[in-house]
Design an enzyme around this catalytic site. Sequence first.
Site, mmCIF file in Angstrom:
data_model
loop_
_atom_site.group_PDB
_atom_site.id
_atom_site.type_symbol
_atom_site.label_atom_id
_atom_site.label_comp_id
_atom_site.label_asym_id
_atom_site.label_seq_id
_atom_site.Cartn_x
_atom_site.Cartn_y
_atom_site.Cartn_z
ATOM 1 N N ASP A 81 0.846 -1.185 0.000
ATOM 2 C CA ASP A 81 0.000 0.000 0.000
ATOM 3 C C ASP A 81 0.893 1.252 0.000
ATOM 4 O O ASP A 81 1.805 1.365 0.818
ATOM 5 C CB ASP A 81 -0.851 -0.045 1.281
ATOM 6 C CG ASP A 81 -2.001 0.929 1.275
ATOM 7 O OD1 ASP A 81 -2.435 1.337 0.181
ATOM 8 O OD2 ASP A 81 -2.493 1.258 2.381
ATOM 9 N N HIS A 82 0.637 2.173 -0.913
ATOM 10 C CA HIS A 82 1.371 3.452 -0.939
ATOM 11 C C HIS A 82 2.890 3.300 -0.891
ATOM 12 O O HIS A 82 3.555 3.937 -0.065
ATOM 13 C CB HIS A 82 0.926 4.370 0.199
ATOM 14 C CG HIS A 82 -0.486 4.843 0.047
ATOM 15 N ND1 HIS A 82 -0.863 5.830 -0.828
ATOM 16 C CD2 HIS A 82 -1.626 4.426 0.652
ATOM 17 C CE1 HIS A 82 -2.169 6.004 -0.757
ATOM 18 N NE2 HIS A 82 -2.657 5.168 0.128
ATOM 19 N N ASP A 103 2.888 5.039 -5.206
ATOM 20 C CA ASP A 103 2.199 6.313 -4.996
ATOM 21 C C ASP A 103 3.148 7.478 -5.270
ATOM 22 O O ASP A 103 3.964 7.844 -4.422
ATOM 23 C CB ASP A 103 1.664 6.370 -3.556
ATOM 24 C CG ASP A 103 0.980 7.695 -3.251
ATOM 25 O OD1 ASP A 103 0.865 8.535 -4.165
ATOM 26 O OD2 ASP A 103 0.565 7.894 -2.098
ATOM 27 N N GLY A 174 -7.605 8.055 7.291
ATOM 28 C CA GLY A 174 -7.574 8.235 8.748
ATOM 29 C C GLY A 174 -8.746 8.983 9.347
ATOM 30 O O GLY A 174 -8.685 9.414 10.494
ATOM 31 N N ALA A 202 -11.618 4.703 2.682
ATOM 32 C CA ALA A 202 -13.042 4.353 2.590
ATOM 33 C C ALA A 202 -13.682 4.027 3.933
ATOM 34 O O ALA A 202 -14.883 3.785 4.007
ATOM 35 C CB ALA A 202 -13.223 3.184 1.626
ATOM 36 N N SER A 203 -12.887 4.044 5.004
ATOM 37 C CA SER A 203 -13.447 3.686 6.317
ATOM 38 C C SER A 203 -14.611 4.596 6.694
ATOM 39 O O SER A 203 -15.569 4.155 7.313
ATOM 40 C CB SER A 203 -12.362 3.755 7.399
ATOM 41 O OG SER A 203 -11.466 2.675 7.258
HETATM 42 ZN ZN LIG Z 1 -4.549 4.918 0.735
#
Ligand SMILES: [Zn+2]
Length: 276
Positions: A81-82, A103, A174, A202-203
């Site tokens: 991720d990233h 990223d 976050g 998306a949390s």
């Molecule tokens: Zn992300």
Amino acid sequence: MLVSSKQMVLEARAKKYAIGCFNTSDLEITKAIIAAAEAQKSPVIISTSPKAIEYAGLKTLAAIIKEEAQKSKVPVALHLDHGLTLSLIESCLENGYTSIMFDGSGSELEHNEILTRQAVEMTHAEDVPCEGELGHLGKAGKSKSRLTDPNDVIDFVQKTGVDFLAVSLGSEHGIGENEALDIKLLGKINSLTGVPLVLHGASGVADKNIKEAMSNGIAKVNIDTDIRHTFSDSMRQVLTKNTRENDPREILTKVMADIQKLIEKKIRIFGSDHKI
Ligand SMILES: [Zn+2]
């Protein structure tokens, strides 16, 4: 089994559901994600951020996830991720990652394109798909978001050769609540490219917005903050209820059960259940 993320995401894109990409940094969250995917008969992506890699160590973390994935009944992809540097991508490929995100969204567009192209060449040489980010997803209290400019989409996808594209639609990393998505902007981007789109942060996005996003090209949804909140809340609850509990295995078994429940719920919202 351990597989590439490419096919599972393409299939989700074609059938308008999404694959959950869930972040882990340890054994417990990894086991909970796989148990949830098995219970829901869903393919799944297990994601490790540079911070998680720094915490656990790349070799250790990759070994845990690969071992759990290989003995699992459902397809599991191991994802970076990233990734911010090409050297981290190289190390992840050496350690058997089956899915990579580079990223470059912190750089100017032209620089992002050049670096992402290099990342794609590296991952494709190992038959591993690469996700890029266009626009920028900020982090609550740390960096500002920039929405994806639809005018850049066709050029970016063609020049870089990315397999998946992370887009910035108004959600942030976050946050965890009440985030609005610009569905009109997403629809526009989706009309320009057939590449599966990825929703980060998306949390905090409402279920109905996630569903709208999936009917507009979002085929991979990243969840991190929700998992960390569930982990911490669950552990606090166990220790508050039983102040004398001193066996980490007892504490973490309850935490794992709560995380599994959360992931199963997410998988059902994303519609990737019963696809195996
Ligand atoms: Zn992300």
